[in-house]
Design an enzyme around this catalytic site. Structure first.
Site, short mmCIF file in Angstrom:
data_model
loop_
_atom_site.label_atom_id
_atom_site.label_comp_id
_atom_site.label_asym_id
_atom_site.label_seq_id
_atom_site.Cartn_x
_atom_site.Cartn_y
_atom_site.Cartn_z
N GLY A 149 0.79 -1.22 0.00
CA GLY A 149 0.00 0.00 0.00
C GLY A 149 0.83 1.27 0.00
O GLY A 149 2.00 1.28 0.38
N TRP A 151 0.70 5.57 1.21
CA TRP A 151 0.29 6.22 2.47
C TRP A 151 -0.88 7.18 2.31
O TRP A 151 -1.35 7.74 3.29
CB TRP A 151 1.48 6.95 3.12
CG TRP A 151 2.36 7.72 2.16
CD1 TRP A 151 3.61 7.37 1.76
CD2 TRP A 151 2.07 8.96 1.51
NE1 TRP A 151 4.13 8.30 0.88
CE2 TRP A 151 3.20 9.30 0.71
CE3 TRP A 151 0.98 9.83 1.48
CZ2 TRP A 151 3.27 10.45 -0.08
CZ3 TRP A 151 1.03 10.97 0.70
CH2 TRP A 151 2.16 11.27 -0.07
N ASN A 152 -1.36 7.38 1.08
CA ASN A 152 -2.38 8.43 0.93
C ASN A 152 -3.79 7.96 1.30
O ASN A 152 -4.58 8.72 1.83
CB ASN A 152 -2.33 9.03 -0.48
CG ASN A 152 -2.50 8.02 -1.57
OD1 ASN A 152 -2.29 6.83 -1.37
ND2 ASN A 152 -2.88 8.48 -2.74
N SER A 177 2.17 0.99 3.77
CA SER A 177 3.30 1.91 3.70
C SER A 177 3.86 2.08 5.11
O SER A 177 3.11 2.16 6.08
CB SER A 177 2.84 3.27 3.16
OG SER A 177 3.83 4.24 3.43
N VAL A 243 7.21 -14.91 -12.75
CA VAL A 243 6.01 -14.89 -13.60
C VAL A 243 4.73 -14.82 -12.77
O VAL A 243 3.79 -15.58 -12.96
CB VAL A 243 5.98 -16.09 -14.59
CG1 VAL A 243 5.01 -15.81 -15.74
CG2 VAL A 243 7.35 -16.38 -15.17
N GLU A 249 -0.98 0.12 -9.54
CA GLU A 249 -1.70 1.41 -9.52
C GLU A 249 -0.66 2.47 -9.20
O GLU A 249 -0.27 2.63 -8.04
CB GLU A 249 -2.77 1.40 -8.43
CG GLU A 249 -3.91 0.43 -8.66
CD GLU A 249 -4.71 0.74 -9.90
OE1 GLU A 249 -4.59 1.86 -10.44
OE2 GLU A 249 -5.46 -0.14 -10.34
N GLU A 380 4.90 14.43 -11.00
CA GLU A 380 3.85 14.30 -9.98
C GLU A 380 4.31 15.01 -8.70
O GLU A 380 5.31 14.62 -8.09
CB GLU A 380 3.60 12.81 -9.71
CG GLU A 380 2.42 12.56 -8.80
CD GLU A 380 2.14 11.08 -8.62
OE1 GLU A 380 3.09 10.29 -8.41
OE2 GLU A 380 0.95 10.70 -8.68
N GLY A 453 0.18 2.30 -14.94
CA GLY A 453 -0.15 1.01 -14.36
C GLY A 453 -0.65 -0.04 -15.32
O GLY A 453 -0.82 0.20 -16.52
O1 TXE Z 1 6.18 5.66 -2.32
P1 TXE Z 1 6.66 4.29 -2.89
P2 TXE Z 1 6.76 6.52 -1.12
C1 TXE Z 1 4.69 9.43 -4.72
C2 TXE Z 1 4.71 10.66 -3.85
C3 TXE Z 1 5.78 10.35 -2.86
C4 TXE Z 1 6.69 9.43 -3.60
C5 TXE Z 1 7.42 8.47 -2.71
O2 TXE Z 1 5.07 11.78 -4.60
O3 TXE Z 1 6.49 11.48 -2.46
O4 TXE Z 1 5.85 8.71 -4.47
O5 TXE Z 1 6.54 7.96 -1.71
C6 TXE Z 1 6.71 -0.04 -0.92
N1 TXE Z 1 9.70 -3.57 -3.12
N2 TXE Z 1 3.57 8.57 -4.44
O6 TXE Z 1 8.23 6.29 -0.92
O7 TXE Z 1 8.13 4.18 -2.81
C7 TXE Z 1 6.70 1.03 0.13
O8 TXE Z 1 7.19 0.52 1.36
C8 TXE Z 1 8.47 -3.70 -2.61
C9 TXE Z 1 2.53 8.57 -5.39
O9 TXE Z 1 5.90 6.31 0.04
O10 TXE Z 1 6.04 4.13 -4.21
C10 TXE Z 1 5.23 1.41 0.16
O11 TXE Z 1 4.50 0.45 0.90
N3 TXE Z 1 7.81 -2.67 -2.05
C11 TXE Z 1 1.68 7.36 -5.30
C12 TXE Z 1 4.83 1.30 -1.31
O12 TXE Z 1 5.82 0.46 -1.90
C13 TXE Z 1 8.40 -1.46 -2.03
C14 TXE Z 1 1.33 6.94 -3.93
C15 TXE Z 1 4.80 2.63 -2.04
O13 TXE Z 1 6.03 3.26 -1.86
C16 TXE Z 1 9.69 -1.27 -2.56
C17 TXE Z 1 2.48 6.97 -3.05
C18 TXE Z 1 10.36 -2.39 -3.13
N4 TXE Z 1 11.56 -2.30 -3.67
C19 TXE Z 1 3.53 7.81 -3.31
N5 TXE Z 1 10.02 0.03 -2.38
C20 TXE Z 1 0.44 7.47 -6.17
N6 TXE Z 1 0.52 8.10 -7.30
O14 TXE Z 1 -0.60 6.94 -5.82
C21 TXE Z 1 8.99 0.63 -1.77
N7 TXE Z 1 8.01 -0.27 -1.54
#
Ligand code: TXE
Length: 483
Positions: A149, A151-152, A177, A243, A249, A380, A453
């Site tokens: 997930g 965090w939003n 998150s 696979v 998303e 973004e 996505g």
């Molecule tokens: O998101 P991440 P973060 C954008 C927003 C934010 C930036 C970073 O601008 O400042 O992304 O946010 C998990 N393998 N968005 O770091 O990295 C992570 O622990 C498996 C936009 O919070 O995308 C978290 O649970 N999992 C976006 C989830 O992935 C991994 C929404 C999302 O983290 C991983 C969120 C890995 N290697 C942030 N690395 C939108 N558009 O909806 C991270 N995670």
């Protein structure tokens, strides 16, 4: 103001702790106060989560769909009964105003549980006549699914992923998150109370490493991630090695096209919803608002008036309309984008900086005269920052709206119904609105195209992403072999 859960993880029907895991501090972003201290999952916790999910899933898949549905519906009822306290926890976890979390977050999660509970018993296969012989198909569960997930919308995401997964006979291991770990634990408690067998919905906490450990495990059949594009690319690649099925998303830079004949009041309201709700931290936000030149002045005037009236403040006060961003890191990132927009020559219409002395608050900000090459028109921001661009013709607006690597969402405002449908058919986006924006009822599939996505959540479409088809050929006569 503490919100410490009983333990960090919820595995095989109970809270589990392992203090050997690195610490996760949960911060209430309105004040900066630490409200809970959790630990990342260790290898032992991850193993327990995978083993219990794999063990529980077989029997669950063999349970009648109406029985599975009944449990999901009970969980939805419990969520609705407890919505006020759940909304408060969501506000503490995210900083989003209680005015929003009361109506949007858990309630939409309950909708998903009701919807997929209702849908699951209607899912069947087909019979294919082949003359003397015939074939039939069975739609089977995938097995153990991993949900990761953002965090939003932490609790909504946990429900949107687990509802179709469980309804169709899968188990889910959910990794929230690390910024917002609290809501999913409540969902795990509620599922057990509703009668879900232990092991079918496990919550493990952690940063990216915990996510990648889950995605790499051979027992996992599918991963559904909500997050940023760079993380999506990493997780997709990891899943590809095994696979595994994926739903991604990811981020967006979605356009809203406002034509001269649109209702200005509606278009302004939608552009505000699509940029300021959840302090702008919504993946499908319409962060490039293209306004046709004939109404630009009127549009900006109303937008500035209505934006200036937004009430920022204590997220727990029901009259507050905008809370802080989720974290200090997000604050720094968003303020950086605002400064870049100023430096690149965008016209600041209102807002433009941090709000208040305490907490991660940003003023709702509007930039006009934004051009396609500017950083805020390309990246973004994920904060309350709206970019208004102007255009002359429909062809020009569509071409510019599509000139992005993202393709999550798009909107059009016009009174001309022919134009509305024509424009939508030409826009490259997975989720679109006509004379509305950012409404995502569970009945409607949601997801993106291009870098935003693959796969879809919600609607009938989600069934395909949490099940697989088994084809069965039935021979009804002697086998005709040439040997
Ligand atoms: O998101 P991440 P973060 C954008 C927003 C934010 C930036 C970073 O601008 O400042 O992304 O946010 C998990 N393998 N968005 O770091 O990295 C992570 O622990 C498996 C936009 O919070 O995308 C978290 O649970 N999992 C976006 C989830 O992935 C991994 C929404 C999302 O983290 C991983 C969120 C890995 N290697 C942030 N690395 C939108 N558009 O909806 C991270 N995670």
């Amino acid at each position: 103001m503490m919100a410490q859960p009983k333990a960090s993880h919820f595995v095989d029907g109970q809270y589990v702790e392992d203090k050997a895991g690195p610490v996760i501090e949960v911060i209430y972003p309105a004040t900066g106060a630490v409200i809970a201290v959790l630990h990342e999952a260790t290898a032992a916790v991850i193993e327990q989560a995978l083993a219990s999910a794999a063990r529980a899933q077989g029997l669950w898949a063999a349970t009648r769909p109406v029985e599975r549905a009944r449990i999901l519906r009970r969980a939805a009822d419990l969520i609705r009964e407890r919505n006020p306290e759940l909304a408060r926890l969501e506000t503490l976890d995210t900083g989003k105003p209680i005015q929003e979390t009361l109506v949007a977050d858990w309630p939409s999660g309950a909708d998903a549980l009701e919807y997929f509970g209702g849908l699951a018993p209607t899912v069947g296969g087909e019979t294919i006549p082949l003359g003397r012989d015939f074939a039939y198909t069975i739609r089977e569960a995938l097995g153990v699914c991993v949900g990761i997930g953002a965090w939003n919308y932490p609790s909504q995401i946990a429900c949107w992923k687990s509802a179709p997964a469980l309804a169709l006979g899968n188990a889910m291991i959910f990794k929230p998150s690390e910024v917002t770990p609290l809501g999913a634990l409540k969902l795990a408690e509620i599922f057990i109370e509703a009668g879900l067998p232990a092991g079918l919905f496990n919550v493990v906490q952690g940063r990216g490493m915990v996510g990648s450990a889950l995605v790499s495990d051979a027992r996992v059949a599918k991963v559904s991630l909500t997050g940023s594009v760079p993380t999506g690319q990493k997780v997709y690649a990891l899943a590809a090695a095994g696979v595994r099925h994926v739903t991604m998303e990811l981020g967006g830079k979605s356009p809203i096209l406002v034509f001269d004949d649109a209702s200005i009041e509606d278009a302004v309201g939608a552009a505000m919803l699509g940029n300021f709700y959840s302090a702008g931290q919504v993946c499908s936000n319409g962060t490039r608002v293209f306004v046709q030149k004939g109404i630009k002045a009127k549009f900006l005037k109303r937008l500035a008036e209505r934006t200036a009236a937004i009430k920022l403040g204590d997220p727990l006060d029901e009259t507050t309309q905008m809370g802080p961003l989720v974290s200090g890191a997000q604050l720094a990132k968003v303020l950086g984008y605002i400064e870049t927009a100023k430096a690149e020559g965008a016209t600041l219409v209102c807002g433009g900086g941090q709000a208040g002395a305490e907490g991660a608050f940003v003023q709702p900000t509007v930039f006009a005269d934004v051009t396609d090459g500017m950083t805020i028109a390309q990246e973004e921001v994920f904060g309350p920052v709206m970019a208004v661009l102007d255009f002359d013709t429909e062809e020009e607006a569509v071409a510019r709206a599509n000139a992005t690597e993202f393709g999550l969402a798009a909107g059009v405002f016009t009174a001309d119904i022919t134009r509305a449908h024509r424009v939508i058919s030409n826009l490259q986006a997975g989720t679109c609105w006509i004379n509305a924006y950012n409404l995502t009822p569970v009945e409607m599939p949601f997801g993106g195209s291009k870098l935003s996505g693959v796969g879809r959540e919600n609607g009938h479409a989600a069934v395909e992403h949490y099940s697989q088809i088994k084809s069965v050929y039935v021979g009804m006569g002697p086998v005709d072999a040439p040997y």
